[in-house]
Design a protein around this motif. Structure first.
Motif, PDB file in Angstrom:
ATOM      1  N   ALA A 122       1.744   2.681  -7.057  1.00 12.39           N
ATOM      2  CA  ALA A 122       2.974   1.894  -6.915  1.00 12.39           C
ATOM      3  C   ALA A 122       4.204   2.791  -7.045  1.00 12.39           C
ATOM      4  O   ALA A 122       5.175   2.646  -6.294  1.00 12.39           O
ATOM      5  CB  ALA A 122       3.014   0.782  -7.965  1.00 12.39           C
ATOM      6  N   LEU A 123       4.174   3.731  -7.985  1.00 11.63           N
ATOM      7  CA  LEU A 123       5.285   4.677  -8.137  1.00 11.63           C
ATOM      8  C   LEU A 123       5.429   5.542  -6.897  1.00 11.63           C
ATOM      9  O   LEU A 123       6.551   5.823  -6.438  1.00 11.63           O
ATOM     10  CB  LEU A 123       5.063   5.546  -9.375  1.00 11.63           C
ATOM     11  CG  LEU A 123       5.204   4.855 -10.735  1.00 11.63           C
ATOM     12  CD1 LEU A 123       4.791   5.796 -11.856  1.00 11.63           C
ATOM     13  CD2 LEU A 123       6.637   4.373 -10.946  1.00 11.63           C
ATOM     14  N   ASP A 124       4.309   5.977  -6.339  1.00 12.33           N
ATOM     15  CA  ASP A 124       4.345   6.794  -5.122  1.00 12.33           C
ATOM     16  C   ASP A 124       4.961   6.024  -3.965  1.00 12.33           C
ATOM     17  O   ASP A 124       5.800   6.552  -3.227  1.00 12.33           O
ATOM     18  CB  ASP A 124       2.931   7.245  -4.777  1.00 12.33           C
ATOM     19  CG  ASP A 124       2.877   7.995  -3.453  1.00 12.33           C
ATOM     20  OD1 ASP A 124       3.471   9.092  -3.375  1.00 12.33           O
ATOM     21  OD2 ASP A 124       2.252   7.485  -2.501  1.00 12.33           O
ATOM     22  N   ARG A 125       4.572   4.752  -3.792  1.00 14.15           N
ATOM     23  CA  ARG A 125       5.146   3.939  -2.714  1.00 14.15           C
ATOM     24  C   ARG A 125       6.639   3.695  -2.945  1.00 14.15           C
ATOM     25  O   ARG A 125       7.428   3.662  -2.000  1.00 14.15           O
ATOM     26  CB  ARG A 125       4.416   2.595  -2.622  1.00 14.15           C
ATOM     27  CG  ARG A 125       2.988   2.664  -2.137  1.00 14.15           C
ATOM     28  CD  ARG A 125       2.884   3.231  -0.726  1.00 14.15           C
ATOM     29  NE  ARG A 125       2.879   4.686  -0.707  1.00 14.15           N
ATOM     30  CZ  ARG A 125       3.261   5.458   0.299  1.00 14.15           C
ATOM     31  NH1 ARG A 125       3.732   4.897   1.395  1.00 14.15           N
ATOM     32  NH2 ARG A 125       3.213   6.773   0.233  1.00 14.15           N
ATOM     33  N   HIS A 126       7.017   3.517  -4.213  1.00 12.24           N
ATOM     34  CA  HIS A 126       8.427   3.322  -4.534  1.00 12.24           C
ATOM     35  C   HIS A 126       9.259   4.535  -4.133  1.00 12.24           C
ATOM     36  O   HIS A 126      10.318   4.405  -3.493  1.00 12.24           O
ATOM     37  CB  HIS A 126       8.579   3.055  -6.033  1.00 12.24           C
ATOM     38  CG  HIS A 126       9.993   3.118  -6.520  1.00 12.24           C
ATOM     39  ND1 HIS A 126      10.403   3.971  -7.501  1.00 12.24           N
ATOM     40  CD2 HIS A 126      11.100   2.431  -6.144  1.00 12.24           C
ATOM     41  CE1 HIS A 126      11.707   3.818  -7.702  1.00 12.24           C
ATOM     42  NE2 HIS A 126      12.143   2.888  -6.899  1.00 12.24           N
ATOM     43  N   VAL A 127       8.781   5.719  -4.484  1.00 12.66           N
ATOM     44  CA  VAL A 127       9.510   6.941  -4.129  1.00 12.66           C
ATOM     45  C   VAL A 127       9.524   7.131  -2.613  1.00 12.66           C
ATOM     46  O   VAL A 127      10.555   7.499  -2.030  1.00 12.66           O
ATOM     47  CB  VAL A 127       8.885   8.161  -4.830  1.00 12.66           C
ATOM     48  CG1 VAL A 127       9.547   9.461  -4.350  1.00 12.66           C
ATOM     49  CG2 VAL A 127       9.010   8.042  -6.343  1.00 12.66           C
ATOM     50  N   ALA A 128       8.384   6.876  -1.950  1.00 17.47           N
ATOM     51  CA  ALA A 128       8.290   7.085  -0.503  1.00 17.47           C
ATOM     52  C   ALA A 128       9.237   6.189   0.280  1.00 17.47           C
ATOM     53  O   ALA A 128       9.796   6.600   1.304  1.00 17.47           O
ATOM     54  CB  ALA A 128       6.852   6.853  -0.044  1.00 17.47           C
ATOM     55  N   ILE A 129       9.444   4.946  -0.186  1.00 13.24           N
ATOM     56  CA  ILE A 129      10.279   3.998   0.544  1.00 13.24           C
ATOM     57  C   ILE A 129      11.741   4.060   0.099  1.00 13.24           C
ATOM     58  O   ILE A 129      12.653   3.991   0.922  1.00 13.24           O
ATOM     59  CB  ILE A 129       9.711   2.574   0.382  1.00 13.24           C
ATOM     60  CG1 ILE A 129       8.372   2.474   1.111  1.00 13.24           C
ATOM     61  CG2 ILE A 129      10.687   1.533   0.919  1.00 13.24           C
ATOM     62  CD1 ILE A 129       7.660   1.158   0.926  1.00 13.24           C
ATOM     63  N   CYS A 130      11.966   4.209  -1.210  1.00 19.91           N
ATOM     64  CA  CYS A 130      13.342   4.194  -1.722  1.00 19.91           C
ATOM     65  C   CYS A 130      14.009   5.569  -1.634  1.00 19.91           C
ATOM     66  O   CYS A 130      15.231   5.661  -1.501  1.00 19.91           O
ATOM     67  CB  CYS A 130      13.363   3.704  -3.166  1.00 19.91           C
ATOM     68  SG  CYS A 130      12.774   1.999  -3.362  1.00 19.91           S
ATOM     69  N   ILE A 217       4.312  -1.682 -12.100  1.00 21.21           N
ATOM     70  CA  ILE A 217       3.978  -2.093 -10.737  1.00 21.21           C
ATOM     71  C   ILE A 217       4.953  -3.169 -10.249  1.00 21.21           C
ATOM     72  O   ILE A 217       5.458  -3.108  -9.112  1.00 21.21           O
ATOM     73  CB  ILE A 217       2.525  -2.620 -10.687  1.00 21.21           C
ATOM     74  CG1 ILE A 217       1.540  -1.460 -10.887  1.00 21.21           C
ATOM     75  CG2 ILE A 217       2.249  -3.321  -9.364  1.00 21.21           C
ATOM     76  CD1 ILE A 217       0.097  -1.904 -11.085  1.00 21.21           C
ATOM     77  N   GLY A 218       5.223  -4.160 -11.102  1.00 23.19           N
ATOM     78  CA  GLY A 218       6.150  -5.222 -10.711  1.00 23.19           C
ATOM     79  C   GLY A 218       7.547  -4.715 -10.443  1.00 23.19           C
ATOM     80  O   GLY A 218       8.175  -5.073  -9.435  1.00 23.19           O
ATOM     81  N   MET A 219       8.062  -3.849 -11.330  1.00 20.91           N
ATOM     82  CA  MET A 219       9.403  -3.299 -11.139  1.00 20.91           C
ATOM     83  C   MET A 219       9.470  -2.422  -9.896  1.00 20.91           C
ATOM     84  O   MET A 219      10.460  -2.460  -9.144  1.00 20.91           O
ATOM     85  CB  MET A 219       9.809  -2.503 -12.381  1.00 20.91           C
ATOM     86  CG  MET A 219      10.036  -3.353 -13.622  1.00 20.91           C
ATOM     87  SD  MET A 219      10.460  -2.370 -15.076  1.00 20.91           S
ATOM     88  CE  MET A 219      12.034  -1.659 -14.552  1.00 20.91           C
ATOM     89  N   CYS A 244       3.193  -1.376   2.278  1.00 22.77           N
ATOM     90  CA  CYS A 244       2.896  -1.856   0.918  1.00 22.77           C
ATOM     91  C   CYS A 244       1.857  -2.971   0.885  1.00 22.77           C
ATOM     92  O   CYS A 244       1.336  -3.286  -0.194  1.00 22.77           O
ATOM     93  CB  CYS A 244       4.176  -2.357   0.255  1.00 22.77           C
ATOM     94  SG  CYS A 244       5.383  -1.066  -0.056  1.00 22.77           S
ATOM     95  N   ALA A 245       1.571  -3.589   2.032  1.00 25.29           N
ATOM     96  CA  ALA A 245       0.710  -4.772   2.041  1.00 25.29           C
ATOM     97  C   ALA A 245      -0.677  -4.472   1.488  1.00 25.29           C
ATOM     98  O   ALA A 245      -1.221  -5.243   0.683  1.00 25.29           O
ATOM     99  CB  ALA A 245       0.607  -5.338   3.450  1.00 25.29           C
ATOM    100  N   SER A 246      -1.271  -3.353   1.916  1.00 24.40           N
ATOM    101  CA  SER A 246      -2.621  -3.031   1.457  1.00 24.40           C
ATOM    102  C   SER A 246      -2.644  -2.803  -0.042  1.00 24.40           C
ATOM    103  O   SER A 246      -3.575  -3.244  -0.736  1.00 24.40           O
ATOM    104  CB  SER A 246      -3.152  -1.800   2.198  1.00 24.40           C
ATOM    105  OG  SER A 246      -2.262  -0.701   2.057  1.00 24.40           O
ATOM    106  N   HIS A 247      -1.618  -2.132  -0.562  1.00 24.65           N
ATOM    107  CA  HIS A 247      -1.568  -1.857  -1.997  1.00 24.65           C
ATOM    108  C   HIS A 247      -1.428  -3.154  -2.795  1.00 24.65           C
ATOM    109  O   HIS A 247      -2.075  -3.321  -3.843  1.00 24.65           O
ATOM    110  CB  HIS A 247      -0.406  -0.921  -2.306  1.00 24.65           C
ATOM    111  CG  HIS A 247      -0.354  -0.469  -3.737  1.00 24.65           C
ATOM    112  ND1 HIS A 247      -1.413   0.151  -4.359  1.00 24.65           N
ATOM    113  CD2 HIS A 247       0.613  -0.569  -4.680  1.00 24.65           C
ATOM    114  CE1 HIS A 247      -1.088   0.422  -5.617  1.00 24.65           C
ATOM    115  NE2 HIS A 247       0.133  -0.010  -5.838  1.00 24.65           N
TER     116      HIS A 247
END
Length: 315
Positions: A122-130, A217-219, A244-247
């Motif tokens: 979740a942290l990785d996806r957050h950094v990748a998108i934001c 994960i929620g944040m 993010c859908a799969s995650h």
């Protein structure tokens, strides 16, 4: 420490796993779909690991975290299913004392590790998108190693103390576990002593680990949603949501049965035992089975690699 009157033994030679009490004929047949689910989990996760290993274009944080998830899923499902099938098909209910504690260790340690890996993803996806331009500088190989080490050590240390505390306590003469595998609370109910410290420690660990992971994960996904809604085009929205859908599906597949099983142990006194036992088994089977399927369907690179492999074109 107050012992129950007259019937305790420090170290029993073995425990008896009852499987699904009162459903002996039913459990013979339920073992077939359970074994099929386990086979799908093993084949799917090994395939996923093989694809990530041979394709150097997939040696990126997202896929390396996915490889960690596949390893935890393999251990988590394989720690219980072989013994469960032996119980259901061959009525071999006995499990040696130390083997039972080892099963407790692997189930809970790797459950915590899986939760930690989902948090790291979740942290990785957050950094990748934001922060897409800074992703490669923020999520470096050294950061991944540190995250993976923390996740692994956290699970090992917390659960090692679980097992140590239980192993130092006296057990009653009644040594039957009304489940198909050794779970911490089920084993703890066989102790002829005050277990309030153990129960309190278990609650503390469960809420501190799972609570922390679910909060992160929620944040992360709230910030991802806010960033996605600020994107200029609908196509960009769709692409980000698809990433993010799969995650999100994997997170729901893991936490929903896990929370149901945990809360039923604590508060579900009116839940039929057969329902509780089935969910306890599905909790260790469904996420390992679904995770490679979800990523196979939702991730183009993995989907293409699987298709090439089926056609015999994988180098």
């Amino acid at each position: 420490m107050v012992l129950a009157s007259g019937n305790s033994s420090s170290h029993p030679g073995s425990f008896t796993l009852l499987g699904i009490p009162g459903r002996e004929s039913f459990q013979f047949w339920i073992a077939f779909p359970f074994s099929a689910m386990h086979a799908v989990a093993v084949v799917g996760n090994i395939t996923l690991l093989h694809i990530i290993r041979i394709d150097h274009t997939l040696h990126k944080p997202m896929y390396l975290f996915l490889a960690m998830l596949a390893i935890t899923d393999l251990v988590l499902s394989s720690s219980t299913q072989p013994k469960m099938l032996v119980i259901f098909w061959f009525h071999a209910h006995e499990i040696e004392y130390h083997a039972c504690l080892i099963q407790v260790f692997f189930i809970h340690a790797f459950s915590f590790m899986e939760s930690g890996v989902l948090m790291a993803m979740a942290l990785d996806r957050h950094v990748a998108i934001c922060f897409p331009l800074r992703h490669s500088s923020l999520i470096t190989p050294s950061v991944m190693i540190e995250l993976g080490t923390v996740v692994m050590l956290r699970g090992l240390l917390w659960v090692s103390l679980f097992c140590f505390m239980v192993s130092r306590m006296p057990f009653c003469q009644h040594q039957a576990i009304p489940q198909s595998y050794c779970e911490h609370m089920a084993v703890l109910k066989l102790v002829c002593a005050d277990t309030s410290i153990n129960c309190g420690y278990r609650l503390f660990v469960a809420f501190s680990v799972a609570g922390f992971d679910m909060t992160v994960i929620g944040m992360s996904h709230m910030m991802i949603l806010r960033a996605v809604l600020q994107l200029p085009s609908g196509e960009a929205h769709l692409k980000a949501f698809s990433t993010c859908a799969s995650h999100i599906c994997v997170i729901l597949a893991f936490y929903i049965p896990a929370l149901f099983s945990f809360l039923t142990h604590r508060f579900g006194h009116h839940v039929p035992r057969v329902v509780h036992i089935l969910f306890a088994n599905l909790y260790l089977l469904v996420p390992p089975m679904l995770n490679p399927i979800i990523y196979r369907v939702r991730t183009k690179q993995i989907r293409d690699r699987v298709t090439q492999g089926c056609c015999g074109n994988v180098p």
